[in-house]
Write an enzyme that holds these catalytic residues in place. Structure first.
Site, mmCIF file in Angstrom:
data_model
loop_
_atom_site.group_PDB
_atom_site.id
_atom_site.type_symbol
_atom_site.label_atom_id
_atom_site.label_comp_id
_atom_site.label_asym_id
_atom_site.label_seq_id
_atom_site.Cartn_x
_atom_site.Cartn_y
_atom_site.Cartn_z
ATOM 1 N N CYS A 284 0.809 -1.222 0.000
ATOM 2 C CA CYS A 284 0.000 0.000 0.000
ATOM 3 C C CYS A 284 0.842 1.272 0.000
ATOM 4 C CB CYS A 284 -0.945 -0.002 1.194
ATOM 5 S SG CYS A 284 -2.158 -1.349 1.159
ATOM 6 N N HIS B 60 -2.980 7.213 3.058
ATOM 7 C CA HIS B 60 -3.454 6.019 2.369
ATOM 8 C C HIS B 60 -4.860 5.697 2.856
ATOM 9 C CE1 HIS B 60 -4.015 1.978 1.056
ATOM 10 N NE2 HIS B 60 -3.749 1.433 2.220
ATOM 11 N N ASN C 263 -10.243 0.334 0.013
ATOM 12 C CA ASN C 263 -8.782 0.330 0.015
ATOM 13 C C ASN C 263 -8.308 -0.163 -1.351
ATOM 14 O OD1 ASN C 263 -6.054 -0.217 0.317
ATOM 15 N ND2 ASN C 263 -6.270 -1.218 2.303
#
Length: 330
Positions: free
Chosen positions: A114, A254, A284
């Site tokens: 990520c 994020h 996500n």
């Protein structure tokens, strides 16, 4: 020495929406449970099994090339951040570069989970500042649905598919990527991984039957580390660049979990209106989440805006970046 600036940005998400009500018919969950815990209402899914992350990346890069009027022959390098490569080899970057006609560019992948977009921008920054390259496309492409277990109620509400791309070029102006800080702690291996499919545990009938080719996550451990590490790296970047909280125009974390975003932003004391969030619509999207969020809000970003970005992912790998925005809204 020139600075490396983001001079263009674009993103792509598939048309198909998987919302919480639809998900509740697939697994034992409901909208209230998902919204309360992670703040996600819907996510986009690339349902065509014949298309991989490269398809998302190609669409994002094509949009970037068109909107920015990029001469394909002038692009020196394309770097793709992905945890969902089309194949073990060749690189997804090579597939994307071919797909958009970047015949003169080199291309390779980066796998930093990520945190991949920030790590890849840092690499591009180094190429630009060294003078080795002058036009670099960074693309983050993630078909997260390809490794999401839709029988696991704890993880399947989290992830969606997307790609984001930026053009990075040199500038003599006081804008661009100013600073970046990155860390890795391999002791986090067992808390967030895909257990099988690599050389340590190759695919077999047993690994497929055990559903070991999907994301495995120990949520509480990941949450605790994500909050701590995104917070500390952001605070470090802010301190060493002598930024007061009032100096920061935008904070872009994020988009992993709304509760993580709230916890980090709250502890830094950044006002909510300065924190860019779109997780409710996309979930996500791993490395694609930060460029997707920046692209969605680019109409509110102005040249000279001071922006702090931060991310945390498997590895564990995490970091933060300070940049001064170089693009005025059209």
């Amino acid at each position: 020495m020139p600075n490396a600036k983001i001079s263009g940005i674009a993103s792509y998400v598939p048309d198909d929406i998987l919302d919480n009500e639809m998900l509740s018919k697939m697994v034992d969950t409901n909208d209230e449970w998902i919204t309360t815990r992670v703040g996600i209402k819907e996510r986009r899914i690339l349902r065509d099994d014949s298309k991989g992350s490269s398809y998302l990346g190609i669409r994002a890069v094509e949009k970037l090339i068109t909107e920015c009027g990029i001469d394909r022959d002038e692009v020196d390098l394309l770097i793709c951040a992905t945890s969902n490569p089309d194949y073990r080899f060749p690189s997804t970057a090579s597939v994307i570069a071919h797909g958009v006609g970047l015949d003169k560019a080199y291309a390779y992948d980066i796998q930093a989970a990520c945190a991949g977009f920030l790590v890849t921008v840092q690499d591009a920054r180094a190429y630009i500042e060294s003078g080795l390259y002058k036009k670099i496309i960074v693309v983050a492409a993630e078909k997260m649905s390809s490794m999401t277990d839709y029988e696991d109620r704890a993880t399947c509400p989290l992830f969606g598919d997307a790609a984001g791309a930026v053009l990075i070029e040199p500038t003599d102006e006081p804008v661009g990527v100013i600073d970046g800080e990155f860390h890795v702690d391999g002791s986090g291996l067992g808390n967030l991984l895909m257990k099988a499919g690599g050389s340590a545990k190759p695919a077999s009938h047993d690994t497929v039957d055990a559903r070991e080719h999907f994301i495995y996550q120990e949520g509480r451990v990941v949450y605790k580390n994500a909050v701590r590490d995104m917070l500390s790296s952001s605070q470090s970047i802010i301190a060493r660049n002598n930024l007061a909280i009032d100096d920061i125009d935008w904070f872009v974390p994020h988009q992993a979990n709304l509760r993580i975003i709230e916890a980090v932003g709250g502890r830094i004391n950044i006002p909510d209106e300065k924190i860019l969030v779109n997780i409710q619509h996309y979930g996500n999207t791993s490395a694609a989440s930060i460029p997707l969020c920046l692209d969605e809000y680019k109409g509110r970003l102005h040249k000279g805006d001071k922006i702090v970005l931060t991310a945390f992912g498997a590895g564990f790998t995490w970091g933060a970046m300070y940049l001064i925005w170089a693009i005025d809204p059209k």
